[in-house]
Structures are given as C-alpha cells and as structure tokens.
Design a protein around this motif. Structure first.
Motif, PDB file in Angstrom:
ATOM      1  N   TYR A 139     -43.818  61.773 -18.671  1.00 24.19           N
ATOM      2  CA  TYR A 139     -45.094  61.467 -19.333  1.00 24.19           C
ATOM      3  C   TYR A 139     -46.261  62.283 -18.788  1.00 24.19           C
ATOM      4  O   TYR A 139     -47.340  62.277 -19.365  1.00 24.19           O
ATOM      5  CB  TYR A 139     -45.390  59.970 -19.231  1.00 24.19           C
ATOM      6  CG  TYR A 139     -44.523  59.185 -20.186  1.00 24.19           C
ATOM      7  CD1 TYR A 139     -44.976  58.891 -21.457  1.00 24.19           C
ATOM      8  CD2 TYR A 139     -43.241  58.786 -19.815  1.00 24.19           C
ATOM      9  CE1 TYR A 139     -44.185  58.179 -22.340  1.00 24.19           C
ATOM     10  CE2 TYR A 139     -42.437  58.083 -20.696  1.00 24.19           C
ATOM     11  CZ  TYR A 139     -42.920  57.795 -21.956  1.00 24.19           C
ATOM     12  OH  TYR A 139     -42.114  57.113 -22.836  1.00 24.19           O
TER      13      TYR A 139
ATOM     14  N   ILE B  16     -45.256  52.934 -21.689  1.00 23.67           N
ATOM     15  CA  ILE B  16     -43.907  53.414 -21.409  1.00 23.67           C
ATOM     16  C   ILE B  16     -42.982  52.211 -21.520  1.00 23.67           C
ATOM     17  O   ILE B  16     -43.141  51.238 -20.776  1.00 23.67           O
ATOM     18  CB  ILE B  16     -43.797  54.039 -20.001  1.00 23.67           C
ATOM     19  CG1 ILE B  16     -44.815  55.167 -19.827  1.00 23.67           C
ATOM     20  CG2 ILE B  16     -42.378  54.532 -19.758  1.00 23.67           C
ATOM     21  CD1 ILE B  16     -44.874  55.730 -18.411  1.00 23.67           C
TER      22      ILE B  16
ATOM     23  N   ILE C 204     -51.354  54.716 -21.189  1.00 22.13           N
ATOM     24  CA  ILE C 204     -50.130  55.093 -21.897  1.00 22.13           C
ATOM     25  C   ILE C 204     -49.198  53.894 -21.875  1.00 22.13           C
ATOM     26  O   ILE C 204     -49.296  53.043 -20.989  1.00 22.13           O
ATOM     27  CB  ILE C 204     -49.434  56.329 -21.273  1.00 22.13           C
ATOM     28  CG1 ILE C 204     -49.024  56.040 -19.829  1.00 22.13           C
ATOM     29  CG2 ILE C 204     -50.315  57.559 -21.357  1.00 22.13           C
ATOM     30  CD1 ILE C 204     -48.141  57.105 -19.230  1.00 22.13           C
TER      31      ILE C 204
END
Length: 117
Positions: free
Chosen positions: A115, A40, A38
């Motif tokens: 998240y 961020i 992911i």
C-alpha cells in the motif's frame, strides 16, 4: 508489547510494529486539517503478525492508568479482539471506558509495503 505478542505466539518480523486503527475514526481524523486514511482488508494480513489493543497501546500499558478495566495491560490476537468487540462494541460507536478506537500493531512489512507504492 513485543514480549506479550511473542507470548501469544505471534510472529515478529520487525523491531517495532506499524500502528493502525481498526475501522474509521472521526476523532483521529480531527487531529489534522487534511487527514486521510486507507482501508486494508484484514484478509490481506497474516494474522499471526497482527496484535490488537482495545484502545491506544500507550495508555493501555501505562503504569499511570489503573482503572481496573479488563483490557488494560492486555494484548489480543484476532480472535481475542473479536470477542471484546462482541462484548463491548466498536469504541468509535460507544467510547466504552473512554476508549476511542482499537489499535492494531502490524509486526511485518509485507502487506504495508503493497500500500505504500
């Protein structure tokens, strides 16, 4: 690491940090058959709760690694890691000193929890 982060003036809200990597790292992706990641943005973190090592923190602080590189045994705040990136580049691009990536240690849960959901 915890003591070094406190010395930097870091805010510690967890006993142990969440470990993350700055930028994509193909080398790490190759560890698993179906890896994922992911992204961020750094702007989502309270930078007072984030520390960095130029390379994985375990060899960075290992007593067995004594290659004399300036970033060994050192923890950096955001401004400090930006300085190293300016001088040495992103490790994923040039593997300076056998380093594969920059590790970020996140000493709070707030952004990570957003998240996880």
């Amino acid at each position: 690491m915890r003591e070094k982060f406190a010395e930097l003036g870091g805010i510690i809200r967890r006993n142990t940090p969440h470990y993350m990597v700055v930028g994509e790292c193909e080398w790490l992706s190759g560890w698993f058959e179906n890896s994922a990641f992911i992204k961020i943005p750094i702007s989502e973190f309270d930078l007072r709760t984030v520390s960095f090592t130029y390379g994985d923190s375990h060899p960075t602080f290992s007593p067995r690694v004594n290659d004399g590189l300036e970033y060994r045994k050192r923890l950096y705040d955001y401004e400090g890691i930006l300085d190293l990136i300016e001088r040495y580049g992103m490790p994923q691009e040039n593997e300076y000193g056998n380093v594969k990536y920059i590790e970020a240690q996140i000493w709070s849960d707030e952004t990570i929890e957003k998240y996880r959901r």
